[in-house]
Write a protein that holds these residues in place. Structure first.
Motif: not given
Length: 163
Positions: A16-24
């Motif tokens: 989830s943290g990786l997906v949020q960072a990628l999205s940002y």
């Protein structure tokens, strides 16, 4: 069981943290790229006859690829032409940079080849991708037909052995 559940929860938190960072990063990174693309589109005079002919060439090549998708030999020939065009882009850019006054109102052809890459190579690469995907779809359909024929043949052989 609790250890497995804790490990899964930790893994999901990490994903989830990786997906949020990628999205940002994607949201932040698309803005400047879109601005640069918009500036490029506005900087070019798209009504010049040679650019219109180039766009017509790419459109007709794409239509030819789509229409001839069942003919493997012509597909490979068109793929070869597209890749050859991309390969020769640097030489084309050098030639056009020397002779731009005879066909264009401005010199679009810089040393780094950005313009030629966008208006010449990018459409050819897209056409190549369409050709390869079309060939893969045709290949998959052929494999399905072949496997069905093989299964029918095995059923016939089994039936003949029983009789």
């Amino acid at each position: 069981m609790e250890e497995v559940q804790a490990a899964v929860t930790a893994h999901l938190d990490q994903v989830s943290g990786l997906v949020q960072a990628l999205s940002y990063e994607l949201r932040r990174g698309i803005g400047p790229a879109a601005d640069s693309l918009l500036a490029f589109v506005h900087a070019v005079d798209w009504t010049e006859p040679w650019l219109m002919c180039l766009m017509a060439f790419h459109a007709s090549l794409l239509l030819a690829v789509v229409r001839l998708r069942r003919n493997a030999n012509l597909q490979f020939f068109l793929l070869f032409l597209a890749y050859s065009g991309v390969y020769l882009a640097e030489k084309i850019n050098i030639y056009l940079a020397e002779h731009w006054k005879s066909f264009a109102s401005r010199n679009y052809f810089d040393r780094s080849g950005v313009f030629i890459s966008i208006v010449w190579s990018a459409p050819l690469i897209f056409i190549s991708i369409v050709t390869v995907v079309s060939s893969l779809i045709t290949l998959c359909q052929l494999m399905v037909k072949w496997k069905r024929a093989e299964l029918r043949h095995r059923v016939r052989l089994a039936r003949d052995k029983q009789e």
